[in-house]
Design an enzyme around this catalytic site. Structure first.
Site, PDB file in Angstrom:
ATOM      1  N   HIS A   1       0.880  -1.195   0.000  1.00  0.00           N
ATOM      2  CA  HIS A   1       0.000   0.000   0.000  1.00  0.00           C
ATOM      3  C   HIS A   1       0.904   1.227   0.000  1.00  0.00           C
ATOM      4  O   HIS A   1       1.464   1.599   1.032  1.00  0.00           O
ATOM      5  CB  HIS A   1      -0.896   0.009   1.246  1.00  0.00           C
ATOM      6  CG  HIS A   1      -1.887   1.129   1.251  1.00  0.00           C
ATOM      7  ND1 HIS A   1      -3.232   0.925   1.456  1.00  0.00           N
ATOM      8  CD2 HIS A   1      -1.746   2.466   1.078  1.00  0.00           C
ATOM      9  CE1 HIS A   1      -3.867   2.081   1.422  1.00  0.00           C
ATOM     10  NE2 HIS A   1      -2.980   3.044   1.187  1.00  0.00           N
TER      11      HIS A   1
ATOM     12  N   HIS B   1       1.595   5.345  -1.643  1.00  0.00           N
ATOM     13  CA  HIS B   1       1.231   6.536  -2.429  1.00  0.00           C
ATOM     14  C   HIS B   1       2.502   7.130  -3.017  1.00  0.00           C
ATOM     15  O   HIS B   1       3.389   7.559  -2.268  1.00  0.00           O
ATOM     16  CB  HIS B   1       0.539   7.578  -1.542  1.00  0.00           C
ATOM     17  CG  HIS B   1      -0.750   7.087  -0.981  1.00  0.00           C
ATOM     18  ND1 HIS B   1      -1.957   7.241  -1.637  1.00  0.00           N
ATOM     19  CD2 HIS B   1      -1.027   6.405   0.158  1.00  0.00           C
ATOM     20  CE1 HIS B   1      -2.915   6.686  -0.913  1.00  0.00           C
ATOM     21  NE2 HIS B   1      -2.382   6.170   0.178  1.00  0.00           N
ATOM     22  N   LEU B   2       2.578   7.151  -4.332  1.00  0.00           N
ATOM     23  CA  LEU B   2       3.753   7.735  -4.987  1.00  0.00           C
ATOM     24  C   LEU B   2       3.465   9.111  -5.572  1.00  0.00           C
ATOM     25  O   LEU B   2       4.389   9.816  -5.967  1.00  0.00           O
ATOM     26  CB  LEU B   2       4.247   6.818  -6.121  1.00  0.00           C
ATOM     27  CG  LEU B   2       4.978   5.544  -5.701  1.00  0.00           C
ATOM     28  CD1 LEU B   2       5.327   4.709  -6.924  1.00  0.00           C
ATOM     29  CD2 LEU B   2       6.252   5.867  -4.911  1.00  0.00           C
ATOM     30  N   ARG B   3       2.168   9.454  -5.699  1.00  0.00           N
ATOM     31  CA  ARG B   3       1.775  10.740  -6.320  1.00  0.00           C
ATOM     32  C   ARG B   3       2.277  10.805  -7.772  1.00  0.00           C
ATOM     33  O   ARG B   3       2.426   9.783  -8.422  1.00  0.00           O
ATOM     34  CB  ARG B   3       2.275  11.950  -5.505  1.00  0.00           C
ATOM     35  CG  ARG B   3       2.116  11.855  -3.999  1.00  0.00           C
ATOM     36  CD  ARG B   3       0.688  11.734  -3.544  1.00  0.00           C
ATOM     37  NE  ARG B   3       0.594  11.911  -2.087  1.00  0.00           N
ATOM     38  CZ  ARG B   3      -0.389  11.459  -1.358  1.00  0.00           C
ATOM     39  NH1 ARG B   3      -1.385  10.773  -1.878  1.00  0.00           N
ATOM     40  NH2 ARG B   3      -0.415  11.671  -0.055  1.00  0.00           N
TER      41      ARG B   3
ATOM     42  N   ASN C   1      -5.179   7.237  -6.011  1.00  0.00           N
ATOM     43  CA  ASN C   1      -5.914   8.471  -5.670  1.00  0.00           C
ATOM     44  C   ASN C   1      -5.165   9.731  -6.114  1.00  0.00           C
ATOM     45  O   ASN C   1      -4.877  10.618  -5.329  1.00  0.00           O
ATOM     46  CB  ASN C   1      -6.263   8.521  -4.173  1.00  0.00           C
ATOM     47  CG  ASN C   1      -5.062   8.534  -3.260  1.00  0.00           C
ATOM     48  OD1 ASN C   1      -3.990   8.059  -3.624  1.00  0.00           O
ATOM     49  ND2 ASN C   1      -5.214   9.077  -2.070  1.00  0.00           N
TER      50      ASN C   1
ATOM     51  N   LYS D   1      -9.178  -0.432  -5.820  1.00  0.00           N
ATOM     52  CA  LYS D   1      -9.212   0.219  -4.514  1.00  0.00           C
ATOM     53  C   LYS D   1     -10.565   0.879  -4.300  1.00  0.00           C
ATOM     54  O   LYS D   1     -11.006   1.686  -5.119  1.00  0.00           O
ATOM     55  CB  LYS D   1      -8.090   1.267  -4.440  1.00  0.00           C
ATOM     56  CG  LYS D   1      -8.042   2.069  -3.149  1.00  0.00           C
ATOM     57  CD  LYS D   1      -7.600   1.233  -1.957  1.00  0.00           C
ATOM     58  CE  LYS D   1      -7.772   1.978  -0.640  1.00  0.00           C
ATOM     59  NZ  LYS D   1      -6.677   2.877  -0.351  1.00  0.00           N
TER      60      LYS D   1
ATOM     61  N   HIS E   1     -10.516   0.910   1.722  1.00  0.00           N
ATOM     62  CA  HIS E   1     -10.341   1.912   2.781  1.00  0.00           C
ATOM     63  C   HIS E   1     -11.566   1.779   3.677  1.00  0.00           C
ATOM     64  O   HIS E   1     -12.655   2.226   3.317  1.00  0.00           O
ATOM     65  CB  HIS E   1     -10.219   3.329   2.206  1.00  0.00           C
ATOM     66  CG  HIS E   1      -9.982   4.357   3.277  1.00  0.00           C
ATOM     67  ND1 HIS E   1      -8.778   5.012   3.434  1.00  0.00           N
ATOM     68  CD2 HIS E   1     -10.772   4.801   4.285  1.00  0.00           C
ATOM     69  CE1 HIS E   1      -8.853   5.821   4.479  1.00  0.00           C
ATOM     70  NE2 HIS E   1     -10.053   5.715   5.014  1.00  0.00           N
TER      71      HIS E   1
ATOM     72  N   HIS F   1      -4.663  -0.788   5.845  1.00  0.00           N
ATOM     73  CA  HIS F   1      -4.247  -0.008   7.032  1.00  0.00           C
ATOM     74  C   HIS F   1      -5.213  -0.139   8.205  1.00  0.00           C
ATOM     75  O   HIS F   1      -5.800   0.852   8.651  1.00  0.00           O
ATOM     76  CB  HIS F   1      -4.010   1.455   6.686  1.00  0.00           C
ATOM     77  CG  HIS F   1      -5.015   2.104   5.771  1.00  0.00           C
ATOM     78  ND1 HIS F   1      -6.367   2.056   5.977  1.00  0.00           N
ATOM     79  CD2 HIS F   1      -4.845   2.818   4.634  1.00  0.00           C
ATOM     80  CE1 HIS F   1      -6.980   2.714   5.014  1.00  0.00           C
ATOM     81  NE2 HIS F   1      -6.072   3.180   4.182  1.00  0.00           N
TER      82      HIS F   1
ATOM     83  N   LEU G   1      -5.180   8.973   7.997  1.00  0.00           N
ATOM     84  CA  LEU G   1      -6.482   8.309   8.022  1.00  0.00           C
ATOM     85  C   LEU G   1      -6.335   6.856   7.572  1.00  0.00           C
ATOM     86  O   LEU G   1      -5.641   6.618   6.585  1.00  0.00           O
ATOM     87  CB  LEU G   1      -7.472   9.039   7.109  1.00  0.00           C
ATOM     88  CG  LEU G   1      -7.961  10.381   7.662  1.00  0.00           C
ATOM     89  CD1 LEU G   1      -8.711  11.168   6.608  1.00  0.00           C
ATOM     90  CD2 LEU G   1      -8.845  10.179   8.900  1.00  0.00           C
TER      91      LEU G   1
ATOM     92  N   ASP H   1       1.262   2.559   3.548  1.00  0.00           N
ATOM     93  CA  ASP H   1       0.432   3.763   3.369  1.00  0.00           C
ATOM     94  C   ASP H   1       1.306   5.008   3.469  1.00  0.00           C
ATOM     95  O   ASP H   1       0.841   6.060   3.920  1.00  0.00           O
ATOM     96  CB  ASP H   1      -0.719   3.819   4.381  1.00  0.00           C
ATOM     97  CG  ASP H   1      -1.802   4.813   3.964  1.00  0.00           C
ATOM     98  OD1 ASP H   1      -1.806   5.221   2.791  1.00  0.00           O
ATOM     99  OD2 ASP H   1      -2.615   5.193   4.811  1.00  0.00           O
TER     100      ASP H   1
ATOM    101  N   HIS I   1       2.972  14.421   1.741  1.00  0.00           N
ATOM    102  CA  HIS I   1       2.350  15.730   1.468  1.00  0.00           C
ATOM    103  C   HIS I   1       3.416  16.776   1.766  1.00  0.00           C
ATOM    104  O   HIS I   1       4.212  16.598   2.701  1.00  0.00           O
ATOM    105  CB  HIS I   1       1.166  15.988   2.407  1.00  0.00           C
ATOM    106  CG  HIS I   1      -0.020  15.100   2.181  1.00  0.00           C
ATOM    107  ND1 HIS I   1      -0.953  15.327   1.202  1.00  0.00           N
ATOM    108  CD2 HIS I   1      -0.415  13.967   2.818  1.00  0.00           C
ATOM    109  CE1 HIS I   1      -1.886  14.384   1.251  1.00  0.00           C
ATOM    110  NE2 HIS I   1      -1.578  13.536   2.212  1.00  0.00           N
TER     111      HIS I   1
ATOM    112  N   ALA J   1      -4.089  14.528   5.542  1.00  0.00           N
ATOM    113  CA  ALA J   1      -3.830  13.263   6.247  1.00  0.00           C
ATOM    114  C   ALA J   1      -2.723  12.495   5.546  1.00  0.00           C
ATOM    115  O   ALA J   1      -2.745  12.369   4.322  1.00  0.00           O
ATOM    116  CB  ALA J   1      -5.102  12.419   6.251  1.00  0.00           C
TER     117      ALA J   1
HETATM  118  O1  DOR Z   1      -3.502   9.245   5.727  1.00  0.00           O
HETATM  119  C1  DOR Z   1      -3.852   8.955   4.596  1.00  0.00           C
HETATM  120  N1  DOR Z   1      -3.296   9.542   3.517  1.00  0.00           N
HETATM  121  N2  DOR Z   1      -4.816   8.050   4.429  1.00  0.00           N
HETATM  122  C2  DOR Z   1      -5.344   7.788   3.241  1.00  0.00           C
HETATM  123  O2  DOR Z   1      -6.241   6.990   3.168  1.00  0.00           O
HETATM  124  C3  DOR Z   1      -4.898   8.522   2.027  1.00  0.00           C
HETATM  125  C4  DOR Z   1      -3.558   9.037   2.210  1.00  0.00           C
HETATM  126  C5  DOR Z   1      -3.184  10.060   1.164  1.00  0.00           C
HETATM  127  O3  DOR Z   1      -3.417   9.822  -0.014  1.00  0.00           O
HETATM  128  O4  DOR Z   1      -2.624  11.099   1.522  1.00  0.00           O
HETATM  129 ZN    ZN Z   2      -3.431   5.029   1.521  1.00  0.00          ZN
END
Ligand code: DOR
Ligand code: ZN
Length: 347
Positions: free
Chosen positions: A13, A15-17, A41, A99, A136, A174, A219, A247, A251, A263
């Site tokens: 899990h 996030h690479l953006r 996402n 997802k 999620h 998560h 989150l 996860d 940011h 989050a």
């Molecule tokens: O803390 C989180 N950040 N929870 C998520 O479900 C998404 C993630 C994000 O994409 O920043």
């Molecule tokens: Zn996530």
């Protein structure tokens, strides 16, 4: 000096953006991990096979030269997901899972699902072809307290979906509660859960006591201490249905240190030493490889990676960098709030 050698890990899990952020964070994962399940996402989200193919290309193009890394792609499930499109993408190996974000549950989840009946045909198709659903698991009902949203989701949404869709493989992403752990354990087959690094370290006091600490806000939000202990027991125990999904969610600091902060905890840089610390503290170093490198692969029907990663126990606490610099601002690296006596010796 204690050293342990693991099969190279997978992050189920991540996030690479995109763009500048992707370029900055990708090496932080590829240093220690050979594969990761890439969250969809983005803005706009990765909803079609075509989007997934293009995003995968951008990830591979952003890899430092000579780096081996296999991004396992996902599609963002919406009420208009096309069952044929997902089916062919899954069968040709372009995607590994879908997802499910309840609309409004977290970062960039506006395109998620509100009416769970609307996704029935897609879920049936997924069960038929064996495509896993990554969830999620939080309700968004404003009358449900944020600390109860995972437990209520299991009862109101997840269990009914699973009952109605025999054969659907589900990963609760998560998990943060003992209800999550217990639900996985209560089921015979077809259900697993990822656990993040940060939820093994922090409880809700870390976020709120003695000042508000935005870099611990994610989150699902960290819960009370008894839940953290249940997660540690599950992660370091013998049940292979629990495996690592960091996860790691970068940011820019200015977006977290704000009146309405985003989050996400960014743990890609120091996850493996932190996990070694947890498993060492629990007297379960022999279970670390299962959690990081074997259990998830087995759930997804893949062979483990072939290389190794060596971790070393140190006499002095290890100092990790505090932040990752990018051309558009820095990203704070997760601070485990306790001394860590492990480092990666050889990746
Ligand atoms: O803390 C989180 N950040 N929870 C998520 O479900 C998404 C993630 C994000 O994409 O920043
Ligand atoms: Zn996530």
């Amino acid at each position: 000096m204690t050293k342990i050698t693991l099969t190279r890990p997978d992050d189920w899990h991540l996030h690479l953006r995109d763009g500048v952020m992707l370029k900055a964070v990708l090496p932080e994962t590829t240093r220690d991990f050979d594969r990761a399940l890439i969250m969809p996402n983005l803005v706009p989200p990765v909803v079609s096979a075509k989007d997934a193919a293009l995003y995968k290309r951008r990830i591979l193009d952003a890899l430092p030269s000579g780096t081996f890394f296999e991004p396992k792609m996902t599609l963002y499930l919406t009420e208009s997901t096309n069952a044929d499109d997902l089916s062919s993408a899954y069968k040709e190996g372009l995607i590994t899972a879908l997802k499910l974000y309840p609309a409004g549950a977290t970062t960039n989840s506006a395109s998620g699902v509100t009416n769970f009946d609307a996704i029935r045909p897609v879920l049936e198709k997924m069960a038929e072809i064996g495509c896993p659903l990554c969830v999620h698991g939080e309700v968004t009902d404003p009358s449900v307290d944020i600390f109860d949203r995972e437990a209520v989701f299991i009862e109101r949404v997840l269990d009914p979906i699973r009952q109605k869709t025999p054969g659907l493989k589900v990963v609760m992403e998560h998990i943060t509660t003992k209800e999550g752990v217990e639900y996985v354990k209560s089921v015979d087959a077809g259900l697993a859960a990822t656990i993040t690094t940060h939820h093994l370290f922090i409880n809700r006091n870390h976020i709120l006591a003695g000042g508000i600490r935005p870099h611990y806000y994610c989150l699902p939000v960290a819960k009370r201490e008894s839940h953290r202990l249940a997660l540690r027991e599950a992660a370091t125990g013998a049940d292979p249905r629990f495996f690592l999904g960091t996860d790691s969610a970068p940011h820019f600091d200015h977006l977290k240190e704000a009146a309405c902060g985003c989050a996400g905890c960014f743990t890609a840089t120091n996850t493996m030493p932190l996990l070694a610390q947890v498993f060492d503290e629990e007297g379960a170093l022999d279970k670390l490889e299962g959690f990081t490198s074997l259990n998830g692969a087995a759930f997804y029907g893949l062979a483990p990676n072939t290389g190794t990663l060596v971790l070393e126990k140190t006499n002095q606490p290890v100092k990790f960098p505090e932040a990752l610099a990018t051309p558009e601002g820095q990203v704070t690296i997760f601070d485990p709030a306790q001394p860590i006596f492990w480092r990666v010796f050889q990746s």
